[in-house]
Write a protein that holds these residues in place. Structure first.
Motif, PDB file in Angstrom:
ATOM      1  N   GLN A 165       0.854  -1.193   0.000  1.00 13.47           N
ATOM      2  CA  GLN A 165       0.000   0.000   0.000  1.00 13.47           C
ATOM      3  C   GLN A 165       0.895   1.250   0.000  1.00 13.47           C
ATOM      4  O   GLN A 165       0.926   2.014   0.957  1.00 13.47           O
ATOM      5  CB  GLN A 165      -0.935  -0.018   1.219  1.00 13.47           C
ATOM      6  CG  GLN A 165      -2.192   0.819   1.037  1.00 13.47           C
ATOM      7  CD  GLN A 165      -3.150   0.678   2.199  1.00 13.47           C
ATOM      8  OE1 GLN A 165      -2.841   0.073   3.225  1.00 13.47           O
ATOM      9  NE2 GLN A 165      -4.334   1.254   2.060  1.00 13.47           N
TER      10      GLN A 165
ATOM     11  N   GLU B  35       0.832   4.194  -1.159  1.00 12.94           N
ATOM     12  CA  GLU B  35       0.301   5.548  -0.982  1.00 12.94           C
ATOM     13  C   GLU B  35       0.294   5.998   0.475  1.00 12.94           C
ATOM     14  O   GLU B  35       0.206   7.188   0.763  1.00 12.94           O
ATOM     15  CB  GLU B  35      -1.113   5.644  -1.564  1.00 12.94           C
ATOM     16  CG  GLU B  35      -2.184   4.822  -0.854  1.00 12.94           C
ATOM     17  CD  GLU B  35      -2.326   3.403  -1.370  1.00 12.94           C
ATOM     18  OE1 GLU B  35      -3.369   2.772  -1.099  1.00 12.94           O
ATOM     19  OE2 GLU B  35      -1.386   2.914  -2.043  1.00 12.94           O
TER      20      GLU B  35
ATOM     21  N   THR C 117       4.113   7.858   1.580  1.00 15.10           N
ATOM     22  CA  THR C 117       4.689   8.946   0.789  1.00 15.10           C
ATOM     23  C   THR C 117       5.118  10.115   1.672  1.00 15.10           C
ATOM     24  O   THR C 117       4.626  10.290   2.795  1.00 15.10           O
ATOM     25  CB  THR C 117       3.684   9.448  -0.241  1.00 15.10           C
ATOM     26  OG1 THR C 117       2.534   9.970   0.441  1.00 15.10           O
ATOM     27  CG2 THR C 117       3.245   8.335  -1.185  1.00 15.10           C
TER      28      THR C 117
END
Length: 228
Positions: A167, A169, A172
């Motif tokens: 995952q 995202e 970031t």
């Protein structure tokens, strides 16, 4: 479809497996043991005693493991909450009640904690719920990217998302740049993850990152602080 099923881990407690992310919610070497070490021993119990209250932000409510263990240890000394706790958990993919009912966590708790575990899951989403005096739960049904809190209102973050490879995202730079102002000085972030880019992103955001031994045979986990 995010199909979730229950699996046993080596300490005798269940974890959940997500087909959407092809990843488990906890370590296969021990679900409850990992959470106890990473989020309670290395996080909740290691937080500075200077704070008058504990304000927790959790990434991923999931099985409710971190929430019930936080309650367990907050109650351990006196049987009541001494220092007020606000527990906010951001969850994009809530686990269905029929799956939660299959978990064996309540077998490892007192009758009081077993009842509180049910209360945590039955609490409505997107509002404050006082589970017991001094412990407020706020489950946010949504994504971390959309979550906002006032500056300097959080002093402990349980960063418990799926792995960066599953995952990305969640890991970031933007996430940590947004979280940093929300934290109080000397606030702490803890995570099972020790990914190098994750730690570099934390440092770029302003956190001070220190090495810490990992749980259940893992070489390392992450602890980070917002400098005073």
């Amino acid at each position: 479809m995010n199909h979730i099923h229950v699996q046993m881990t080596k300490d005798g407690t269940h974890t959940l497996m997500s087909s959407l992310f092809d990843d488990s919610y906890h370590a296969h070497n021990g679900a409850m043991s990992e959470s106890e070490y990473v989020y309670i021993e290395s996080g909740f119990k290691s937080l500075s005693t200077d704070f008058a209250r504990v304000s927790i932000l959790e990434l991923g409510f999931g099985s409710g493991m971190n929430a019930i263990l936080t309650l367990k240890h907050a109650l351990a000394q006196t049987g009541k909450i001494v220092k007020p706790i606000r527990f906010v958990s951001v969850e994009a993919y809530p686990v269905a009640n029929e799956v939660i009912k299959q978990l064996n966590y309540k077998q490892h708790f007192s009758a009081e904690l077993a009842a509180l575990f049910d209360d945590l899951h039955q609490a409505p989403w997107n509002c404050d719920v006082e589970i017991i005096p001094g412990f407020v739960l706020h489950k946010v049904h949504g994504k971390l990217a959309d979550y906002r809190a006032p500056e300097q209102t959080i002093n402990l973050i349980y960063y418990d998302g799926f792995a960066p490879s599953k995952q990305p995202e969640l890991w970031t730079q933007d996430n940590f740049d947004r979280l940093y102002p929300m934290m109080m000085p000397d606030g702490m972030l803890v995570s099972y993850c020790a990914n190098g880019q994750f730690k570099r992103n934390l440092k770029t955001a302003g956190f001070k990152v220190r090495p810490h031994p990992g749980a259940l045979g893992r070489r390392e986990m992450t602890r980070a602080w917002k400098p005073c």
